[in-house]
Design a protein around this motif. Sequence first.
Motif, PDB file in Angstrom:
ATOM      1  N   TYR A 102      -9.533  23.996   9.869  1.00 31.42           N
ATOM      2  CA  TYR A 102      -9.845  23.895   8.444  1.00 31.42           C
ATOM      3  C   TYR A 102      -8.561  23.971   7.633  1.00 31.42           C
ATOM      4  CZ  TYR A 102      -9.113  28.938   8.566  1.00 31.42           C
ATOM      5  OH  TYR A 102      -8.563  30.186   8.744  1.00 31.42           O
ATOM      6  N   ARG A 103      -8.651  23.537   6.374  1.00 35.26           N
ATOM      7  CA  ARG A 103      -7.518  23.616   5.455  1.00 35.26           C
ATOM      8  C   ARG A 103      -8.042  23.764   4.034  1.00 35.26           C
ATOM      9  NH1 ARG A 103      -5.239  19.132   6.590  1.00 35.26           N
ATOM     10  NH2 ARG A 103      -6.288  17.932   4.968  1.00 35.26           N
ATOM     11  N   LEU A 104      -7.425  24.651   3.248  1.00 31.48           N
ATOM     12  CA  LEU A 104      -7.712  24.818   1.821  1.00 31.48           C
ATOM     13  C   LEU A 104      -6.420  24.627   1.050  1.00 31.48           C
ATOM     14  CD1 LEU A 104      -9.982  28.006   1.969  1.00 31.48           C
ATOM     15  CD2 LEU A 104     -10.745  25.647   1.641  1.00 31.48           C
ATOM     16  N   GLN A 105      -6.503  23.962  -0.086  1.00 29.15           N
ATOM     17  CA  GLN A 105      -5.290  23.650  -0.854  1.00 29.15           C
ATOM     18  C   GLN A 105      -5.633  23.602  -2.337  1.00 29.15           C
ATOM     19  OE1 GLN A 105      -4.816  20.411  -2.462  1.00 29.15           O
ATOM     20  NE2 GLN A 105      -2.734  20.822  -3.169  1.00 29.15           N
ATOM     21  N   GLY A 106      -4.689  24.012  -3.166  1.00 26.49           N
ATOM     22  CA  GLY A 106      -4.882  23.933  -4.610  1.00 26.49           C
ATOM     23  C   GLY A 106      -3.551  23.856  -5.330  1.00 26.49           C
ATOM     24  N   SER A 107      -3.569  23.313  -6.553  1.00 21.35           N
ATOM     25  CA  SER A 107      -2.347  23.226  -7.356  1.00 21.35           C
ATOM     26  C   SER A 107      -2.712  23.236  -8.827  1.00 21.35           C
ATOM     27  CB  SER A 107      -1.551  21.955  -7.023  1.00 21.35           C
ATOM     28  OG  SER A 107      -2.222  20.807  -7.491  1.00 21.35           O
ATOM     29  N   SER A 108      -1.737  23.561  -9.659  1.00 19.17           N
ATOM     30  CA  SER A 108      -1.955  23.552 -11.105  1.00 19.17           C
ATOM     31  C   SER A 108      -0.646  23.234 -11.813  1.00 19.17           C
ATOM     32  CB  SER A 108      -2.492  24.903 -11.593  1.00 19.17           C
ATOM     33  OG  SER A 108      -1.526  25.920 -11.397  1.00 19.17           O
ATOM     34  N   ILE A 162       0.839  -1.196   0.000  1.00 19.41           N
ATOM     35  CA  ILE A 162       0.000   0.000   0.000  1.00 19.41           C
ATOM     36  C   ILE A 162       0.876   1.249   0.000  1.00 19.41           C
ATOM     37  CG2 ILE A 162      -1.997  -1.048   1.130  1.00 19.41           C
ATOM     38  CD1 ILE A 162      -1.085   0.214   3.729  1.00 19.41           C
ATOM     39  N   ILE A 163       0.310   2.314  -0.558  1.00 25.73           N
ATOM     40  CA  ILE A 163       0.932   3.633  -0.553  1.00 25.73           C
ATOM     41  C   ILE A 163      -0.006   4.563   0.193  1.00 25.73           C
ATOM     42  CG2 ILE A 163       1.681   5.569  -1.975  1.00 25.73           C
ATOM     43  CD1 ILE A 163       2.323   3.448  -4.152  1.00 25.73           C
ATOM     44  N   ILE A 164       0.510   5.214   1.229  1.00 22.86           N
ATOM     45  CA  ILE A 164      -0.306   6.039   2.109  1.00 22.86           C
ATOM     46  C   ILE A 164       0.070   7.498   1.888  1.00 22.86           C
ATOM     47  CG2 ILE A 164      -1.017   6.443   4.486  1.00 22.86           C
ATOM     48  CD1 ILE A 164       0.286   3.592   5.029  1.00 22.86           C
ATOM     49  N   VAL A 165      -0.892   8.294   1.434  1.00 21.26           N
ATOM     50  CA  VAL A 165      -0.674   9.720   1.200  1.00 21.26           C
ATOM     51  C   VAL A 165      -1.464  10.482   2.255  1.00 21.26           C
ATOM     52  CG1 VAL A 165      -0.877  11.613  -0.441  1.00 21.26           C
ATOM     53  CG2 VAL A 165      -0.382   9.301  -1.264  1.00 21.26           C
ATOM     54  N   ASN A 166      -0.744  11.082   3.212  1.00 20.26           N
ATOM     55  CA  ASN A 166      -1.381  11.768   4.334  1.00 20.26           C
ATOM     56  C   ASN A 166      -1.123  13.262   4.270  1.00 20.26           C
ATOM     57  OD1 ASN A 166      -2.677   9.692   5.754  1.00 20.26           O
ATOM     58  ND2 ASN A 166      -0.795   9.114   6.808  1.00 20.26           N
ATOM     59  N   PRO A 167      -2.176  14.083   4.322  1.00 19.57           N
ATOM     60  CA  PRO A 167      -1.964  15.530   4.470  1.00 19.57           C
ATOM     61  C   PRO A 167      -1.633  15.870   5.919  1.00 19.57           C
ATOM     62  CG  PRO A 167      -4.302  15.040   4.420  1.00 19.57           C
ATOM     63  CD  PRO A 167      -3.588  13.723   4.215  1.00 19.57           C
ATOM     64  N   SER A 168      -1.366  17.130   6.170  1.00 21.55           N
ATOM     65  CA  SER A 168      -1.110  17.571   7.539  1.00 21.55           C
ATOM     66  C   SER A 168      -2.377  17.428   8.374  1.00 21.55           C
ATOM     67  CB  SER A 168      -0.658  19.029   7.558  1.00 21.55           C
ATOM     68  OG  SER A 168       0.517  19.210   6.819  1.00 21.55           O
ATOM     69  N   PRO A 169      -2.224  17.120   9.674  1.00 20.50           N
ATOM     70  CA  PRO A 169      -3.415  17.110  10.536  1.00 20.50           C
ATOM     71  C   PRO A 169      -4.044  18.499  10.576  1.00 20.50           C
ATOM     72  CG  PRO A 169      -1.522  16.095  11.631  1.00 20.50           C
ATOM     73  CD  PRO A 169      -1.002  16.745  10.401  1.00 20.50           C
ATOM     74  N   LEU A 170      -5.358  18.534  10.698  1.00 26.61           N
ATOM     75  CA  LEU A 170      -6.040  19.818  10.790  1.00 26.61           C
ATOM     76  C   LEU A 170      -5.654  20.521  12.087  1.00 26.61           C
ATOM     77  CD1 LEU A 170      -9.624  18.899   9.552  1.00 26.61           C
ATOM     78  CD2 LEU A 170      -7.881  20.202   8.330  1.00 26.61           C
ATOM     79  N   PRO A 171      -5.427  21.828  12.033  1.00 29.71           N
ATOM     80  CA  PRO A 171      -5.106  22.561  13.267  1.00 29.71           C
ATOM     81  C   PRO A 171      -6.317  22.605  14.193  1.00 29.71           C
ATOM     82  CG  PRO A 171      -5.395  24.070  11.442  1.00 29.71           C
ATOM     83  CD  PRO A 171      -5.427  22.691  10.859  1.00 29.71           C
ATOM     84  N   VAL A 172      -6.048  22.717  15.486  1.00 24.95           N
ATOM     85  CA  VAL A 172      -7.132  22.703  16.466  1.00 24.95           C
ATOM     86  C   VAL A 172      -7.037  23.873  17.445  1.00 24.95           C
ATOM     87  CG1 VAL A 172      -7.591  20.240  16.344  1.00 24.95           C
ATOM     88  CG2 VAL A 172      -5.764  21.077  17.820  1.00 24.95           C
ATOM     89  N   PHE A 198      -3.508  26.675   2.846  1.00 26.03           N
ATOM     90  CA  PHE A 198      -3.724  27.570   3.976  1.00 26.03           C
ATOM     91  C   PHE A 198      -4.576  26.843   4.995  1.00 26.03           C
ATOM     92  CE2 PHE A 198      -6.141  30.834   6.250  1.00 26.03           C
ATOM     93  CZ  PHE A 198      -5.101  31.632   6.712  1.00 26.03           C
ATOM     94  N   SER A 199      -4.171  26.895   6.262  1.00 24.79           N
ATOM     95  CA  SER A 199      -4.922  26.212   7.307  1.00 24.79           C
ATOM     96  C   SER A 199      -4.996  27.097   8.546  1.00 24.79           C
ATOM     97  CB  SER A 199      -4.276  24.864   7.644  1.00 24.79           C
ATOM     98  OG  SER A 199      -2.937  25.036   8.065  1.00 24.79           O
ATOM     99  N   GLY A 200      -6.016  26.839   9.354  1.00 24.51           N
ATOM    100  CA  GLY A 200      -6.186  27.625  10.560  1.00 24.51           C
ATOM    101  C   GLY A 200      -7.180  26.978  11.500  1.00 24.51           C
ATOM    102  N   GLY A 201      -7.290  27.553  12.679  1.00 22.49           N
ATOM    103  CA  GLY A 201      -8.220  27.070  13.687  1.00 22.49           C
ATOM    104  C   GLY A 201      -9.128  28.183  14.164  1.00 22.49           C
ATOM    105  N   SER A 202     -10.260  27.794  14.697  1.00 22.13           N
ATOM    106  CA  SER A 202     -11.251  28.762  15.152  1.00 22.13           C
ATOM    107  C   SER A 202     -10.851  29.366  16.495  1.00 22.13           C
ATOM    108  CB  SER A 202     -12.613  28.077  15.281  1.00 22.13           C
ATOM    109  OG  SER A 202     -13.551  28.927  15.906  1.00 22.13           O
ATOM    110  N   GLU A 203     -11.046  30.672  16.634  1.00 24.67           N
ATOM    111  CA  GLU A 203     -10.792  31.340  17.906  1.00 24.67           C
ATOM    112  C   GLU A 203     -11.940  31.127  18.888  1.00 24.67           C
ATOM    113  OE1 GLU A 203      -9.996  35.414  17.176  1.00 24.67           O
ATOM    114  OE2 GLU A 203      -8.148  35.045  16.032  1.00 24.67           O
TER     115      GLU A 203
END
Length: 766
Positions: A269-275, A222-232, A257-262
Motif C-alpha cells: 500500500y501507499r499513502l501520499q499527500g501534498s499542499s 506523451i508525458i508519463i508520470v509514474n509513482p514508485s511501485p507498490l512494495p510487496v 508512506f508505503s509498506g507491505g503486509s507481514e
Amino acid sequence: MKYILLLYFLLLGQIVNAQEKSCILTIRGKISHEENNEPIEAAYVWIMELGTGAISDLNGNFRINDICPGTYKLKISYLGHADIIEKIEIKANSNFTFRLHAEDINLEGVEIHGHQDAIITTTSVNSLRGDELKYARGESLGNSLRRIPGVNTYSTGSNISKPVIHGLHSNRIMILNNGIRLEGQQWGSEHAPELDPFIAKEIAVVKGAETVRFGPEAMGGIIIVNPSPLPVKAEKSGEIDLIGSTNGRGINGAASFSGGSEKIKGLGYRLQGSSKYQGNIQSPDYFQGNTGVRELNFSGAIGYSSQKLGTELYFSHYQTTIGILRDAHTGNLSDLEAIIQNGRPFSESEFTYKINNPKQVVAHQLVKLKSHYHLNNGAKLNLQYGFQRNQRQEFDRRRGEANSRPSLDLELFTNSLDFSFTHVTRKNWNGSVGLNLIQQANSNIPGTGVVPLIPNYDMINAGIFAIEKFTSGSLELEGGLRYDYRYVKAARFNDGDLEERDFTFTNFSAFLGGVYALSRTLTINTNFGTAWRPPNINEQFSQGLRQGVAAIEIGNPDFISEQSYKWVNTLNYSGKILKIELTGYANRINNYIYLNPTEQQFVSLRGSFNVFEYQQTDAFLWGFDLNSNYEINSHFEVFTRGSIVRAKNIIDNNYLPFIPSDRLETGLSFKFLQGKSSSFSKIFLSNLLVAKQTREPDFDFAAAPEGYSLWNLGIQTPVKVGKNPLSIGLHVNNVLNISYKDYMNRFRYYTHEMGRNILFKLNYEF
C-alpha cells in the motif's frame, strides 16, 4: 551550436578510426522479466572467459565495452530467478535481449516484483528521476519539464503552465497519470494539468507521435508520470518534502508512506499527500495583484502481486484555487489599450495571501483499477479501468451577489477501459494488440447567469491497435497500426434556440521506427509516424469570454481533423567523459488548428477584451534539441541544453503564433564529498539564454518581447540523520532579479515574469 556539432563529428571520426583496432567491440542489451517483459534493475551480466561484466540499470539495459571478436559464455543472474548461461559469438557490435524466469522457491528476502509497466519505444525517451527530480520538487509539472530539451511551457501568468513538446501543447500532448490518460478541461492555456508532481518517482517524455499506442491526443508526444511501485514485502518506508519560497512567500509540503503486509506476501500500500500555500507573486519592480495559490492533494493505492496475477486500486484527489492577475481585466477599451502599451499594471498592489475574483477553483478525482494475468510462454493479459471527475469553476469580478457565483461551471466525467494482450519471446520478437474505449460527458452547471463558453457534450472513442518489435544484434525495429472511431454529440442554447450538432471522426494511424548501434558509443534512433486529432470542443464552439486569459475566443464547428506526419531522428554519443544527444524532427500537419489574435476588441458590461479566433491551415514544424554533458574531472561537469523550433503557415506563407523562441542553457556543476561520508554535495550554476521571437504572426496585440538571460544557482547537500539521508537544498532562480517577459506567456501583454525567487528545500527519506 555549430561548435558543438563540430566537436560531435570530430568525436565520430575518432570512433570510426578506433574501430580499426581489434578489441573495441561492444555488447549491449536489455534484461526483463519473462512473465511481463518489465525491465530488471541490478541483474548481473558476466562474460565467464574474460572475468568481466556489468550490472543492468533502471531500465534493464547493460553495456560491456572493449570486447575482442570470439565466442564466449554469457551468464545472467538475478535473485529469485533462474540463471541464463548462453553461448554467444561476437563478430561485431551486438545487441541481445534476455528474459529471466522467476523460480518457484521460498527464500527469505526474495522479492516479488510489483509489475510496473514500462513504455518501450524506438523513439528517444528523456526522463527526470533521482536527484534531478528532487531538484525540481515544488515546481509545476510544466516548469519541471523545462529541464528536458525540446520541452517548453505555454503559460498564463506565473502560476499556470502546461507542457509544450516540439511546439505542440494542450490536446496534442497526452499525460499519463499512473498509467491513466489525464482527462480534464485542459483545452485552454490557463488550464494547467490537474496533477500533483509530488506523486512522481519518474517523469518521462516521449517526443514522437504515439497515437498508435494511446490515441489521437498523443499526436505531439506523451508525458508519463509514474509513482514508485507498490512494495510487496513487509517493510515500511516514506519520504517528506518541505519547500519554502521567498517570491510569493510560499510553503509547499508533501509526505508519502508505503509498506507491505507481514501476513499476505505480495500485498502493498501507499499513502501520499501534498499542499501549497502562496501569496502574490512579485516581479522585480512590483507585486502582481491577486496571484496567490492554494492547493491540497492526496492519493492512496493498494495492490497485490504474485507470480501469475497482479492487481492495483488507486485513488487521487487534486484541489486548487488560483488567483488570476487582477489587472488583466480592464473596464473599458481605452484602459485595455493603455495597459498593453504600458506593459505593466497601473495599480500598485501589496503582498497578501488573499485570493479574490477573478480566480479558478478546480477539483479532479481519479480512480484506477488495474489487473494483469500471466499466460504461458511469457504472454500477458492486461485490463485497466479508469474513472475521472473534473470540476472547473471560474469566477469573474461581478456586482452584488453575482460575484459569489461562478461565471463558468463545468463538470466532466470520463470512463476509460484499456485491454491488451502482449507476447514475448526471448530471442527476437515481442508485441501487443489492444483495445481502448473512452466515454465522456461534459455538463454546464446551471446558475452562472452567463451564456456557456462551450456546450454540453457526450463523446465516445474506440480504438484498436497492434504493435510488433523485432530485435537482432545491433538492430531494433518496431512498427504499429491503429484505427480510431469517435462520435461527439453537442447541444447548447443559442439566442434562445436549442442548437444540436453530431460529429463522427474516423482515421488510421501508423508508425515505423528503429534503433541501430553504429559503434560501442554511438546509436541512432529513427521513427516516422502518422497521427491525427479531431477538433476539440472548444475549437468548434468557443463563443465568449475566457475568464482565465481575459480574452474572447471564437470557434468554428466546421473544422475537420488534423493529420500529422512526423519524422524524429536522434543521435546519441555516450563516452566515458562526454555524452551528447542530438534530436532533429520534421512535422507536417494538414488542417492544423490554431488560436490567432485578431485586430478586434470586445466591449461589454464585464469589461474590454482582446478577441482571438480559431483558424485552420496547413503547417510545417521542424527543429533540433541538444543535450550534452562533459565531465572535466571527478568534481566538475559542464552541461548544455538547447532547442530551436520553426513553424510556418504553409497556405498563407507566414508564421504561426505561440511558438517557443530559441533556447540555450549552459551550466557548471561541482560535487565534493561531504565530510568522511560517501555522499556528495553539489553546487551548480547555469545561464539560460532565450532569443527574441522574430518569427511572429502578421498581427499581434503587442510586439514579441526582447530576449533575456537568466542566471540560476543551486546548492544541494546531504546530512545523515541516524541511518537515513536528509537532503538540504538552497536554489536561487533569476539571481540578478532581471525584469523580462516570455513570448509563451499569454499575460505578457499586461505584466512581467516573476523576479528573483529563493527556495529552501528539505527532503527526508526513511
